[in-house]
Design an enzyme around this catalytic site. Structure first.
Site, PDB file in Angstrom:
ATOM      1  CB  SER A  51      15.894  27.534 -63.350  1.00  0.00           C
ATOM      2  OG  SER A  51      17.086  26.803 -63.481  1.00  0.00           O
ATOM      3  CB  THR A  64      19.971  20.314 -64.614  1.00  0.00           C
ATOM      4  OG1 THR A  64      20.042  20.437 -66.038  1.00  0.00           O
ATOM      5  CG2 THR A  64      18.607  19.768 -64.208  1.00  0.00           C
ATOM      6  CD  GLU A  65      21.822  24.829 -67.629  1.00  0.00           C
ATOM      7  OE1 GLU A  65      22.158  24.172 -66.618  1.00  0.00           O
ATOM      8  OE2 GLU A  65      22.553  24.965 -68.631  1.00  0.00           O
ATOM      9  CG  ASN A  66      16.553  21.049 -67.753  1.00  0.00           C
ATOM     10  OD1 ASN A  66      17.641  20.995 -67.187  1.00  0.00           O
ATOM     11  ND2 ASN A  66      15.781  20.003 -67.896  1.00  0.00           N
TER      12      ASN A  66
END
Lengths: 229, 236
Positions: A99, A57-59
Site C-alpha cells: 500500500s 485507502t492506505e490500510n
C-alpha cells in the site's frame, strides 16, 4: 447509501460541500485518489457525472466504496479512519508495504488532505499542534505528502477562532516541506507557486482584498494562465 | 509430515521472554490477533517492546496488554483512538516509551527487516520533527532520511485460513501489517479461523508463504474488538 448532508450555507463564500464540489471538478476521470480522513472524504460525493475515480485507502484497499447499509458492514473491511466501507467492482486488497509502495513510489495521482497550516512555500502542518501533553500520532500523512504526485489541501481559510491557516511560515510541526500544490478554502482556490500563494479563483461574492486580509502572506492575483491550470 | 499446528494460544506464546520485541498485526481492530494477545497477557512476559500500528481500543486486546503494565516501549504510527485512554494515561505518566514512525516508514522498516535489508533512505518525514537527529542524504534533488529495518523476536498475527505448512490467506483489510510482520520475526505465530491440509489452498492465491510461519493456532470463532467493547468487556 450516504448519510444526509449536514452542510449549512456559508455566510460568506463557499460552504464545506461547495469546497468539496469545487475540488472534485479538478480531478480527472480515472485518477487514483487518496482522500484524507474527515472533511476530504466529502469530495467523493461530488465527483462530476461521467467520471470514475478509484479510491485508495492506505490500510490496504484500492477500489473503496461508500459506507455500507446499516447492519451490512464488516468490521474487517474498513478505511484509514477505521470506519466500515464497501468495495467497488475491481477492488483489490494488499498489505501495508504494498500500500505504501503505491504512495511512496509515486503511483497515486492525488492526495487530498486537511490542514492546520499551509505556508506560501507549500509546507504543510496537519498532524500536531505541538502541545506538550498531546499524544503524537501521524499515521500515513507524511508518506502521502512525500510520495503522491499532487497534493491538494481542503480547509477553511481561517480557524473558528479567526486565526490564519495560510501563512508565511508554519508554526506547527511540519508534515512535509514544499509538498502542497493547491489549497481549496471557503474563500478561494489558491495555488502554491515559486512566487508564493497565487489566487486561482475567488468564491462568489468574495473579493481579493477580503481574502488577502485573512491570509498571512502576500497573495498574487489570478492570471489567465493560472486560472486555466 | 510437516504440521505447524500448535494446540491452543497459550502453548503458542509460552516461550516469549521478558524484554522481547513483539510485532502485533492489525490496523485498529481489523486483523488484531486478540486471542494471541490475551494468551500473552496470561503468560506474564513483561518489559516488552511492541511494534504495532496502533495502541488498541477499550480495555481488551492490545490496550489490555498495555493496561497490564507489560509493555516498556511502543513502536507505532498512530497511538490514539477515540475510545481508549489506556495508552495516553501511561504515556503521560511516563510509564511507556513511544517511538513514533510514519505509517509507510513503519511498514517499510518491517519489510526491510524481513528481507535482510538493514537500512534504507526515504524522503518521508524530511523537514519534520520525526527526521531530527537522523542521517540525511541527497539523491539528485531529493533529500532523504536514513531509516533502519526492524526485526522482532516474535510476530503475532491473524489470518483467515492456513494450511498445515503455514501458508496463509487473509480476510479483506485485516491483512494490513501481517504479511510484512510474518517475515521479520524469529518466531511467527498466526491465529486462523480455519486450518486445512497442505494442498487445499490455491497455490496461486497464497499471500504469506509457509516459510515465514512457525506456529499456527486454530481459533475457529475469533473475537472482534468492537463487539467486546460494546459488551463492556475487559481483559483479564
Amino acid at each position: 447509501m450516504r448519510p444526509p448532508s449536514t452542510d449549512t450555507p456559508a455566510a460568506i463564500g463557499w460552504s464545506r460541500d461547495d469546497i468539496a464540489r469545487r475540488l472534485a471538478q479538478d480531478i480527472p476521470h480515472g485518477s487514483y485518489v487518496n482522500l484524507g480522513i474527515g472533511i476530504p472524504e466529502l469530495v467523493a460525493r461530488f465527483v462530476p457525472e461521467g467520471r470514475t475515480l478509484i479510491y485508495h485507502t492506505e490500510n490496504g484497499l484500492l477500489g473503496m466504496g461508500p459506507s455500507p447499509a446499516v447492519g451490512a458492514g464488516d468490521p474487517e473491511l474498513i478505511n484509514a479512519g477505521k470506519r466500515q466501507v464497501t468495495m467497488m467492482p475491481g477492488a483489490a486488497f494488499f498489505d501495508q508495504a504494498t500500500s505504501f509502495a503505491m504512495i511512496r513510489g509515486g503511483h497515486l495521482d492525488l492526495s487530498v488532505l486537511g490542514a492546520l497550516q499551509v505556508s506560501q512555500a507549500g509546507d504543510l502542518a496537519n498532524w500536531s499542534t505541538g502541545e506538550a501533553d498531546a499524544i503524537p500520532a501521524v499515521g500515513g500523512a507524511m508518506d502521502l505528502v512525500a510520495g503522491v504526485r499532487r497534493v491538494f489541501v481542503l480547509t477553511q481559510h481561517c480557524t473558528k477562532e479567526g486565526e490564519m491557516k495560510l501563512v508565511g511560515e508554519c508554526t506547527y510541526p511540519l508534515t512535509g516541506r514544499a509538498v502542497v500544490d493547491r489549497v481549496y478554502t471557503d474563500l478561494a482556490v489558491v495555488d502554491i507557486t515559486p512566487d508564493g500563494f497565487r489566487v486561482v479563483e475567488l468564491a462568489p461574492g468574495v473579493d481579493f482584498g477580503f481574502v488577502q486580509e485573512r491570509t498571512g502572506a502576500t497573495l498574487l492575483p489570478p492570471t489567465t494562465r493560472a486560472a486555466a491550470v | 509430515m510437516i504440521d505447524k499446528r500448535v494446540v491452543g494460544a497459550a502453548a503458542a506464546v509460552a516461550d516469549i521472554p521478558d524484554g522481547a520485541t513483539v510485532m502485533i498485526g492489525g490496523f485498529g481492530e481489523a486483523g488484531s490477533p486478540i486471542e494471541l494477545i490475551h494468551a500473552l497477557i496470561d503468560q506474564g512476559a513483561k518489559q516488552l517492546t511492541v511494534v504495532s500500528n496502533n495502541t488498541g481500543s477499550g480495555e481488551v486486546g492490545l490496550a489490555a496488554l498495555l493496561k497490564a503494565g507489560r509493555v516498556r516501549k511502543v513502536v507505532c504510527s498512530f497511538p490514539r483512538t477515540a475510545n481508549s485512554t489506556v495508552f495516553p494515561d501511561l504515556y503521560r505518566r511516563g510509564e511507556v516509551e513511544l517511538e513514533l514512525v510514519p505509517q509507510g516508514t513503519l511498514a517499510e522498516r518491517i519489510r526491510a527487516g524481513g528481507a535482510g535489508i538493514p537500512a534504507f533512505f526515504t524522503p518521508t518525514a524530511v523537514g519534520t520533527p520525526l527526521a531530527q537527529g537522523k542521517e540525511h542524504r541527497f539523491f539528485g534533488e531529493t533529500e532523504c532520511v536514513l531509516e533502519f529495518g526492524i526485526r522482532a523476536d516474535f510476530t503475532l498475527i491473524k489470518g483467515r485460513r492456513a494450511d498445515t505448512h503455514g501458508n496463509v490467506v487473509y480476510h479483506r483489510t485485516a491483512r494490513n501489517f501481517a504479511p510484512p510482520m510474518a517475515t521479520a520475526a524469529g518466531i511467527t505465530v498466526v491465529q486462523v479461523a480455519e486450518v486445512v491440509d497442505a494442498g487445499q489452498l490455491d497455490a496461486e492465491s497464497i499471500v504469506t508463504p509457509g516459510i515465514f510461519v512457525d506456529r499456527i493456532v486454530h481459533v475457529p470463532s475469533p473475537q472482534q474488538e468492537s463487539a467486546l467493547i460494546a459488551a463492556g468487556a475487559r481483559y483479564p
